[in-house]
Design an enzyme around this catalytic site. Structure first.
Site, PDB file in Angstrom:
ATOM      1  N   TRP A  99      13.096  -2.176  50.497  1.00 54.14           N
ATOM      2  CA  TRP A  99      13.514  -1.143  51.450  1.00 54.14           C
ATOM      3  C   TRP A  99      15.019  -1.143  51.622  1.00 54.14           C
ATOM      4  CZ3 TRP A  99      10.075   2.281  51.467  1.00 54.14           C
ATOM      5  CH2 TRP A  99       8.716   1.973  51.519  1.00 54.14           C
ATOM      6  N   ASP A 166      17.425  -1.082  60.089  1.00 49.14           N
ATOM      7  CA  ASP A 166      16.065  -0.593  59.840  1.00 49.14           C
ATOM      8  C   ASP A 166      15.127  -1.611  60.492  1.00 49.14           C
ATOM      9  OD1 ASP A 166      13.555  -0.001  58.860  1.00 49.14           O
ATOM     10  OD2 ASP A 166      14.133   0.036  56.748  1.00 49.14           O
ATOM     11  N   LYS A 190       4.063   1.144  61.682  1.00 51.75           N
ATOM     12  CA  LYS A 190       3.749  -0.284  61.620  1.00 51.75           C
ATOM     13  C   LYS A 190       3.504  -0.860  63.016  1.00 51.75           C
ATOM     14  CE  LYS A 190       5.557  -0.218  57.184  1.00 51.75           C
ATOM     15  NZ  LYS A 190       6.714   0.359  56.502  1.00 51.75           N
TER      16      LYS A 190
HETATM   17  C1  LIG Z   1       7.519   0.903  55.617  1.00 50.65           C
HETATM   18  C2  LIG Z   1       8.983   0.689  55.621  1.00 50.65           C
HETATM   19  C3  LIG Z   1       9.885   1.711  55.294  1.00 50.65           C
HETATM   20  C4  LIG Z   1       9.428   3.071  54.823  1.00 50.65           C
HETATM   21  O1  LIG Z   1       9.009   3.832  55.873  1.00 50.65           O
HETATM   22  P1  LIG Z   1       8.562   5.379  55.659  1.00 50.65           P
HETATM   23  O2  LIG Z   1       8.353   5.797  57.058  1.00 50.65           O
HETATM   24  O3  LIG Z   1       7.315   5.350  54.831  1.00 50.65           O
HETATM   25  O4  LIG Z   1       9.660   6.088  54.978  1.00 50.65           O
HETATM   26  C5  LIG Z   1      11.227   1.449  55.390  1.00 50.65           C
HETATM   27  N1  LIG Z   1      11.682   0.243  55.776  1.00 50.65           N
HETATM   28  C6  LIG Z   1      10.843  -0.769  56.090  1.00 50.65           C
HETATM   29  C7  LIG Z   1      11.399  -2.079  56.524  1.00 50.65           C
HETATM   30  C8  LIG Z   1       9.473  -0.572  56.021  1.00 50.65           C
HETATM   31  O5  LIG Z   1       8.646  -1.571  56.332  1.00 50.65           O
END
Ligand SMILES: *Cc1c(COP(=O)(O)O)cnc(C)c1O
Length: 354
Positions: A99, A166, A190
């Site tokens: 990511w 993030d 999540k």
């Molecule tokens: C799942 C995830 C993403 C991607 O998220 P989307 O909403 O599917 O674009 C980005 N960063 C992390 C750390 C993730 O766990």
């Protein structure tokens, strides 16, 4: 039999949240209409948006001068929106996994990117420390929890330049000193809600410093100005996020989430370390509390498929590891009860004894 959901995302949510959301999709709070069929400009939905923003601020003790937004496009769109809004000349990225790499790739479209450190040399099994951030970088981007590799940065680092994170997979799992960040974002699917909404916590006065034109929808200022209602927001996922925020508050807030995360992680990592069949993949100091990754020890490697089937038979759902790591990943997000982790530990013991 009820399953224990260890899926990495979309993932486990409290039963109360799913029930309330399902109910609102049929009859929204006794209105005789579904949440899906009423205007986002109605006072009924406006209250959902207001409450969700206010509760997010309350739970994370977000200081004055920050806005909470609920946008579309997932964390993946933020990978591009962040540099669009903040990168003028040069930015710094810490590379701790897939990511983080994807985030960095988007920034390269806008200007110079300095990768301050990377753990790619050891398949992202640790979080680099002691890296140097160029003093003239517009921001430093980090990924606080690496969902695929099971590593986590559990403290709020000091950054010499504006810090952007993030927090897709560990938001609301611990208290965060939001004042140390210029911006925090993540996909909600999540720890917070169903798929379809992205949360953004942004410091208002950090914007408007780049010289490029920004398309209206990609400019955070548009969404701040319009209270996250510039266009039709994802109403059902936002409602679901509000239910989770209420649930977190009822459980004792992020302090309670923090305590539970620590307890779950201790129980499961202890078993991984004790059980001769398994070993953890992440370096002990950087082990994630949200995504607990482990594999079969080399001498038992051929038992992997058998263990997956054995675990599934016992209701352990979604523990197959990501293809980049292999083995197993037990995702233990906020809604995971300690009993769920204990059931997995019992399964591991039963497999060992068999
Ligand atoms: C799942 C995830 C993403 C991607 O998220 P989307 O909403 O599917 O674009 C980005 N960063 C992390 C750390 C993730 O766990």
């Amino acid at each position: 039999m009820k399953k224990v959901n260890f899926g990495a995302g979309p993932s486990i949510l409290p039963q109360e949240v799913m029930k309330a959301t399902a109910e609102a999709c049929v009859d929204f709070e006794g209105l005789g209409l579904s949440l899906m069929e009423i205007s986002h400009r109605s006072k009924e939905f406006q209250k959902v948006m207001d409450d969700a923003q206010a509760l997010f601020k309350e739970l994370l003790q977000i200081p004055e001068g920050y806005s909470v937004l609920f946008l579309g496009g997932g964390a993946s769109l933020e990978f591009a929106m962040v540099p669009y809004n903040y990168l003028e000349h040069k930015v710094a990225y810490l590379n701790t996994g897939v990511w983080a790499t994807k985030a960095q790739k988007e920034a390269r479209l806008f200007g110079e990117v300095v990768e301050v450190a990377s753990s790619a040399d050891k398949n992202f099994t640790y979080v680099p420390k002691n890296f140097e951030v160029p003093a003239d970088a517009d921001y430093l981007h980090i990924t606080t929890n690496n969902t695929i590799y099971g590593t986590e940065l559990l403290r709020d680092i000091d950054s010499p330049v504006p810090l952007i994170a993030d927090m897709s997979s560990d938001i609301l799992s611990r208290p965060v000193d939001v004042s140390k960040y210029t911006m925090i974002y993540g996909g909600a699917q999540k720890n917070l809600s169903m798929a379809g909404v992205t949360f953004v916590i942004v410091k208002d006065d950090s914007l408007g410093k780049v010289s490029r034109q920004i398309p209206t929808m990609l400019d955070y200022r548009t969404h701040i100005k319009k209270g996250s209602m510039f266009n039709t927001p994802p109403v059902v996922p936002i409602y679901s996020a509000l239910q989770t925020l209420k649930w977190i508050k009822s459980q004792g807030g992020v302090e309670a989430m923090d305590k539970r995360a620590a307890e779950r992680a201790e129980i499961l990592y202890n078993e991984i370390d004790r059980n001769k069949l398994f070993r953890g993949t992440a370096e002990a100091a950087d082990r994630s509390r949200m995504n607990i990754c482990f594999v079969m020890n080399d001498e038992y490697r051929e038992l992997e498929q058998e263990f997956l089937a054995f675990a599934l038979e016992r209701g352990m759902w979604g523990i197959k590891g990501h293809r980049d790591v292999g083995g197993f990943r037990a995702s233990c997000y906020n809604a995971m009860p300690v009993e769920g982790v204990k059931a997995l530990v019992e399964t591991m013991k039963a497999f060992e004894n068999r």
